[in-house]
Design a protein around this motif. Structure first.
Motif, PDB file in Angstrom:
ATOM      1  N   ILE A   9       0.939  -1.198   0.022  1.00  0.00           N
ATOM      2  CA  ILE A   9      -0.077  -0.066   0.117  1.00  0.00           C
ATOM      3  C   ILE A   9       0.798   1.090  -0.001  1.00  0.00           C
ATOM      4  CG2 ILE A   9      -1.650   1.278   1.327  1.00  0.00           C
ATOM      5  CD1 ILE A   9      -2.462  -1.386   2.639  1.00  0.00           C
ATOM      6  N   VAL A  10       0.444   2.219  -0.990  1.00  0.00           N
ATOM      7  CA  VAL A  10       1.315   3.458  -0.925  1.00  0.00           C
ATOM      8  C   VAL A  10       0.324   4.387  -0.305  1.00  0.00           C
ATOM      9  CG1 VAL A  10       2.397   5.266  -2.291  1.00  0.00           C
ATOM     10  CG2 VAL A  10       2.171   2.869  -3.256  1.00  0.00           C
ATOM     11  N   TRP A  11       1.006   5.147   0.709  1.00  0.00           N
ATOM     12  CA  TRP A  11       0.398   6.008   1.565  1.00  0.00           C
ATOM     13  C   TRP A  11       0.719   7.602   1.128  1.00  0.00           C
ATOM     14  CZ3 TRP A  11      -3.179   5.518   5.129  1.00  0.00           C
ATOM     15  CH2 TRP A  11      -3.649   4.190   5.623  1.00  0.00           C
ATOM     16  N   PRO A  12      -0.230   8.394   1.504  1.00  0.00           N
ATOM     17  CA  PRO A  12       0.157   9.756   1.149  1.00  0.00           C
ATOM     18  C   PRO A  12       1.142  10.312   2.176  1.00  0.00           C
ATOM     19  CG  PRO A  12      -2.051   9.767   2.147  1.00  0.00           C
ATOM     20  CD  PRO A  12      -1.354   8.147   1.895  1.00  0.00           C
ATOM     21  N   ALA A  13       1.959  11.699   1.887  1.00  0.00           N
ATOM     22  CA  ALA A  13       2.948  11.785   2.828  1.00  0.00           C
ATOM     23  C   ALA A  13       2.439  12.322   4.045  1.00  0.00           C
ATOM     24  CB  ALA A  13       3.761  13.141   1.982  1.00  0.00           C
ATOM     25  N   ASP A  14       1.393  12.779   4.219  1.00  0.00           N
ATOM     26  CA  ASP A  14       0.673  13.274   5.538  1.00  0.00           C
ATOM     27  C   ASP A  14      -0.617  12.968   5.626  1.00  0.00           C
ATOM     28  OD1 ASP A  14       0.399  14.501   7.825  1.00  0.00           O
ATOM     29  OD2 ASP A  14       1.354  16.641   7.191  1.00  0.00           O
ATOM     30  N   PRO A  15      -0.955  11.720   5.931  1.00  0.00           N
ATOM     31  CA  PRO A  15      -2.249  11.192   6.243  1.00  0.00           C
ATOM     32  C   PRO A  15      -2.885  11.988   7.415  1.00  0.00           C
ATOM     33  CG  PRO A  15      -0.862   9.366   6.768  1.00  0.00           C
ATOM     34  CD  PRO A  15       0.097  10.656   6.286  1.00  0.00           C
ATOM     35  N   GLU A  16      -2.347  12.321   8.518  1.00  0.00           N
ATOM     36  CA  GLU A  16      -2.819  13.202   9.603  1.00  0.00           C
ATOM     37  C   GLU A  16      -3.258  14.400   9.306  1.00  0.00           C
ATOM     38  OE1 GLU A  16       0.455  11.685   9.916  1.00  0.00           O
ATOM     39  OE2 GLU A  16       0.338  10.489  11.450  1.00  0.00           O
ATOM     40  N   GLY A  17      -2.417  15.175   8.387  1.00  0.00           N
ATOM     41  CA  GLY A  17      -2.961  16.603   7.693  1.00  0.00           C
ATOM     42  C   GLY A  17      -4.108  16.148   7.009  1.00  0.00           C
ATOM     43  N   ILE A  18      -4.286  15.386   6.111  1.00  0.00           N
ATOM     44  CA  ILE A  18      -5.407  14.932   5.567  1.00  0.00           C
ATOM     45  C   ILE A  18      -6.770  14.821   6.307  1.00  0.00           C
ATOM     46  CG2 ILE A  18      -6.573  13.281   4.038  1.00  0.00           C
ATOM     47  CD1 ILE A  18      -3.800  12.994   2.625  1.00  0.00           C
ATOM     48  N   GLU A  19      -6.555  13.875   7.377  1.00  0.00           N
ATOM     49  CA  GLU A  19      -7.570  13.685   8.396  1.00  0.00           C
ATOM     50  C   GLU A  19      -7.947  15.032   9.110  1.00  0.00           C
ATOM     51  OE1 GLU A  19      -5.849  10.759  10.822  1.00  0.00           O
ATOM     52  OE2 GLU A  19      -6.162   9.065   9.568  1.00  0.00           O
TER      53      GLU A  19
END
Length: 136
Positions: free
Chosen positions: A55-65
């Motif tokens: 799975i490839v994750w975005p650089a900043d999932p917390e920022g997206i959340e």
């Protein structure tokens, strides 16, 4: 994250306030709910093809959340690879779902480097461990 998708890899995306990955094999149309930072995707369930991949994750999932959590309707809490944090912030501003004062207070709302939040009001909304990581 680059704008180029690598065939055969699953990409994390936010969908109605949860993280999912869609099967990249092209053999089915399955998507599965995933945990943040989960590394492996397995296409499972009725009608699935059994494909397993990274799975490839975005650089900043917390920022997206943080930006998606501002949206009162869970059905609008979605992000797809290729969208930037600035895109999400702009959508929130257009739909008037930013916290009170964010547009009227002086100072920046969002500053990023490499698609990760580095400064601004969004930084203060991140979990404390992330603020410490950045040095804020």
């Amino acid at each position: 994250m680059t704008d180029l998708a690598i065939p055969g890899l699953a990409y994390a995306e936010a969908n109605w306030g949860r993280w999912i990955a869609r099967c990249p094999a092209g053999l089915c149309t399955s998507a599965v709910q995933i945990r943040r930072w989960q590394q492996r995707f397995e296409c499972a369930g009725p009608g699935s093809c059994g494909w397993t991949t990274q799975i490839v994750w975005p650089a900043d999932p917390e920022g997206i959340e943080v930006l998606l959590a501002m949206r009162p309707d869970v059905h609008t809490r979605s992000w797809r690879p290729g969208e930037t944090l600035q895109d999400l912030l702009h959508e929130n501003a257009v739909h008037d779902v930013l916290p009170p004062g964010w547009l009227t207070e002086s100072g920046c709302i969002l500053e990023t480097r490499g698609e990760r939040v580095t400064a601004g009001q969004v930084l203060t909304a991140l979990p404390e461990y992330r603020r410490r990581e950045i040095g804020a």
